[in-house]
Design a protein around this motif. Structure first.
Motif, PDB file in Angstrom:
ATOM      1  N   GLN A 225      34.186  36.729  24.405  1.00 41.43           N
ATOM      2  CA  GLN A 225      34.622  38.031  24.914  1.00 41.43           C
ATOM      3  C   GLN A 225      35.311  37.857  26.273  1.00 41.43           C
ATOM      4  OE1 GLN A 225      31.659  40.590  26.540  1.00 41.43           O
ATOM      5  NE2 GLN A 225      32.813  42.436  26.112  1.00 41.43           N
ATOM      6  N   SER A 226      34.735  37.042  27.155  1.00 42.92           N
ATOM      7  CA  SER A 226      35.343  36.778  28.469  1.00 42.92           C
ATOM      8  C   SER A 226      36.688  36.071  28.300  1.00 42.92           C
ATOM      9  CB  SER A 226      34.420  35.912  29.321  1.00 42.92           C
ATOM     10  OG  SER A 226      33.226  36.585  29.609  1.00 42.92           O
ATOM     11  N   TYR A 227      36.736  35.109  27.385  1.00 43.12           N
ATOM     12  CA  TYR A 227      37.960  34.353  27.120  1.00 43.12           C
ATOM     13  C   TYR A 227      39.065  35.277  26.611  1.00 43.12           C
ATOM     14  CZ  TYR A 227      41.039  31.031  24.694  1.00 43.12           C
ATOM     15  OH  TYR A 227      42.123  30.322  24.240  1.00 43.12           O
ATOM     16  N   GLU A 228      38.744  36.137  25.677  1.00 42.15           N
ATOM     17  CA  GLU A 228      39.751  37.035  25.116  1.00 42.15           C
ATOM     18  C   GLU A 228      40.226  38.055  26.147  1.00 42.15           C
ATOM     19  OE1 GLU A 228      37.937  38.420  21.481  1.00 42.15           O
ATOM     20  OE2 GLU A 228      38.527  36.586  20.420  1.00 42.15           O
ATOM     21  N   LYS A 229      39.321  38.512  27.014  1.00 43.59           N
ATOM     22  CA  LYS A 229      39.707  39.402  28.103  1.00 43.59           C
ATOM     23  C   LYS A 229      40.700  38.701  29.023  1.00 43.59           C
ATOM     24  CE  LYS A 229      35.913  41.852  29.271  1.00 43.59           C
ATOM     25  NZ  LYS A 229      34.806  42.272  30.124  1.00 43.59           N
ATOM     26  N   HIS A 230      40.409  37.436  29.335  1.00 43.77           N
ATOM     27  CA  HIS A 230      41.284  36.642  30.191  1.00 43.77           C
ATOM     28  C   HIS A 230      42.654  36.466  29.538  1.00 43.77           C
ATOM     29  CE1 HIS A 230      42.630  33.390  32.806  1.00 43.77           C
ATOM     30  NE2 HIS A 230      42.963  32.736  31.719  1.00 43.77           N
ATOM     31  N   ARG A 231      42.692  36.175  28.253  1.00 40.05           N
ATOM     32  CA  ARG A 231      43.963  35.986  27.540  1.00 40.05           C
ATOM     33  C   ARG A 231      44.782  37.266  27.524  1.00 40.05           C
ATOM     34  NH1 ARG A 231      42.744  33.481  21.925  1.00 40.05           N
ATOM     35  NH2 ARG A 231      44.643  34.619  21.512  1.00 40.05           N
TER      36      ARG A 231
END
Length: 163
Positions: A101-107
């Motif tokens: 979830q954090s990774y996708e938010k960052h992307r």
């Protein structure tokens, strides 16, 4: 004396592990500290059953994973375990879901921060007005660690001196 606990044997998708290492380096943290920071920040988010099922469909278990020994403080581990039981998934999958979830938010944020070529500063009524592109750059700059900020400021000063 209590027995010393070893790290939790976490299995992360290779792309997620690579991003986690990159974020850790950018924030001058160890990979463990970065993972714990992201997990702690994710605790305010509650996943519904549908979200968990969609995640499982979108991110099937893969053989392209990396092992990562994560020492999780007991209180955080207990909270994550409670969530994993509520979601009826493994603790490993709960952690992967939260980090993803954090990774996708960052992307999404990275894609949204494209600089427009016409985004330049204008002066209206004697006041400085910054464009959306400049505002996005300023937000990105504020998110950098101090070392990276100093490097960018040195570069700007060197470029200004050469003009």
């Amino acid at each position: 004396m209590s027995a010393r606990k070893g790290p939790f044997g976490l299995r992360l998708p290779a792309e997620l592990m690579s991003w986690l290492r990159s974020e850790a380096t950018q924030h001058n943290r160890s990979t463990t500290s970065e993972a714990l920071f992201l997990l702690q920040n994710s605790l305010t988010h509650r996943f519904g059953k549908t979200t968990v099922q969609e995640f499982l469909l979108k991110h099937p278990t893969t053989t392209f994973t990396e092992a990562f020994g994560l020492r999780i403080p007991d209180d955080l581990k207990s909270l994550l375990r409670d969530f994993s039981q509520q979601h009826e998934i493994s603790l490993n999958l709960e952690i992967v879901m939260r980090l993803t979830q954090s990774y996708e938010k960052h992307r999404r944020h990275s894609v949204a921060v494209k600089i427009r070529p016409n985004g330049c500063r204008t002066i209206a009524n004697g006041e400085l007005v910054i464009s959306d592109s400049e505002e996005q750059l300023l937000c990105m700059f504020r998110g950098l660690n101090e070392t990276n900020k100093k490097v960018i400021m040195t570069l700007i000063n060197n470029l200004a001196a050469n003009d």
